[in-house]
Design an enzyme around this catalytic site. Structure first.
Site, mmCIF file in Angstrom:
data_model
loop_
_atom_site.group_PDB
_atom_site.id
_atom_site.type_symbol
_atom_site.label_atom_id
_atom_site.label_comp_id
_atom_site.label_asym_id
_atom_site.label_seq_id
_atom_site.Cartn_x
_atom_site.Cartn_y
_atom_site.Cartn_z
ATOM 1 N N ASP A 55 4.140 22.729 -57.698
ATOM 2 C CA ASP A 55 3.715 23.984 -57.084
ATOM 3 C C ASP A 55 4.620 24.259 -55.873
ATOM 4 O OD1 ASP A 55 2.099 26.170 -56.407
ATOM 5 O OD2 ASP A 55 0.609 24.933 -55.400
ATOM 6 N N ASP A 61 -7.572 19.860 -61.410
ATOM 7 C CA ASP A 61 -8.942 20.026 -60.920
ATOM 8 C C ASP A 61 -9.086 21.133 -59.898
ATOM 9 O OD1 ASP A 61 -7.450 18.559 -58.852
ATOM 10 O OD2 ASP A 61 -9.405 18.388 -57.872
ATOM 11 N N PHE A 106 -4.191 29.736 -60.056
ATOM 12 C CA PHE A 106 -4.719 28.381 -59.922
ATOM 13 C C PHE A 106 -5.319 27.966 -61.251
ATOM 14 C CE2 PHE A 106 -7.331 24.846 -58.571
ATOM 15 C CZ PHE A 106 -6.476 24.211 -57.688
HETATM 16 P P1 IMP Z 1 2.771 20.626 -54.729
HETATM 17 O O1 IMP Z 1 2.793 19.442 -53.830
HETATM 18 O O2 IMP Z 1 2.375 21.876 -53.997
HETATM 19 O O3 IMP Z 1 3.992 20.812 -55.584
HETATM 20 O O4 IMP Z 1 1.566 20.465 -55.700
HETATM 21 C C1 IMP Z 1 1.451 19.385 -56.474
HETATM 22 C C2 IMP Z 1 0.014 19.014 -56.693
HETATM 23 O O5 IMP Z 1 -0.908 20.013 -56.280
HETATM 24 C C3 IMP Z 1 -0.208 18.838 -58.150
HETATM 25 O O6 IMP Z 1 0.073 17.526 -58.541
HETATM 26 C C4 IMP Z 1 -1.660 19.202 -58.305
HETATM 27 O O7 IMP Z 1 -2.447 18.060 -58.104
HETATM 28 C C5 IMP Z 1 -1.946 20.200 -57.212
HETATM 29 N N1 IMP Z 1 -1.912 21.577 -57.719
HETATM 30 C C6 IMP Z 1 -0.961 22.512 -57.509
HETATM 31 N N2 IMP Z 1 -1.247 23.680 -58.143
HETATM 32 C C7 IMP Z 1 -2.422 23.459 -58.776
HETATM 33 C C8 IMP Z 1 -3.268 24.293 -59.639
HETATM 34 O O8 IMP Z 1 -2.983 25.452 -59.971
HETATM 35 N N3 IMP Z 1 -4.387 23.684 -60.081
HETATM 36 C C9 IMP Z 1 -4.757 22.413 -59.775
HETATM 37 N N4 IMP Z 1 -4.003 21.619 -58.994
HETATM 38 C C10 IMP Z 1 -2.852 22.137 -58.501
#
Ligand code: IMP
Ligand code: MG
Length: 175
Positions: A101, A159, A152
């Protein structure tokens, strides 16, 4: 609180055939080399479990745990919930994520750097989902399932406040 269901973004069969494709690609790419899949808890557990069973070459797996989310908001800091214990020296590692993300988890956890310091042979990244619209830190994804819009999502390991990980499909969570 019960929810009847979510708008489906990716059906169970779409997810499973993509996982099979990724497993086939990985099996081809790593013929004759050792391979360690390193899943990031909790989200990647189901994806890794399906992926590893479709890989046709010898493979090890382990998990590390990071937490960066509360509800549908990225916290801005990353908490380590399970440290890396495997001996990774000389291993070809594929980090397995549910979704990339903002890119913060990978960036702020320092996972790549600590693997490199531990003497791994190679590091690649496999993610089921990519949400490029909210990227803050650039991340190179070598094995990618699907690119999705900035929504999301829940299900298949993902989750909202710990719930809905067990859905076999990927749905859109609207509060
Ligand atoms: P980042 O650190 O922002 O890249 O996000 C990574 C982590 O955030 C992922 O491994 C997920 O656990 C959580 N995450 C990001 N987007 C979503 C979503 O749309 N739904 C659920 N979990 C998310
Ligand atoms: Mg996660």
């Amino acid at each position: 609180m019960e929810r009847a269901g979510f708008e489906c973004l990716l059906s169970e069969s779409e997810v499973q055939s993509k996982v099979a494709e990724l497993a086939q690609q990985i099996s081809q790419d790593y013929v004759g080399r050792n391979l360690l899949l390193l899943g990031i808890l909790n989200g990647a557990a189901l994806f890794l479990a399906d992926l590893v069973r479709k890989i046709t070459i010898p493979v090890e797996y382990d998990f590390v745990g990071f937490k960066s989310y509360s509800g549908s908001e990225s916290q801005g800091h990353v908490e380590v919930t399970k440290e890396l214990k495997s001996d990774v020296a000389g291993k070809n590692v594929i980090i397995v994520e549910d979704i990339i993300d903002t890119g913060r988890t990978l960036h702020q956890s320092g996972l790549m750097q600590s693997l490199a310091r531990s003497g791994v042979a190679d590091i690649k990244l496999c993610s089921l989902l990519d949400k490029p619209a909210s990227r803050i830190h650039p991340v190179e994804i070598h094995y990618l399932g699907f690119t999705i819009e900035n929504v999301f999502v829940v299900g298949y390991g993902l989750d909202h406040n710990g719930l809905y990980r067990n859905l076999p499909y990927i749905g859109i969570y609207r509060p």
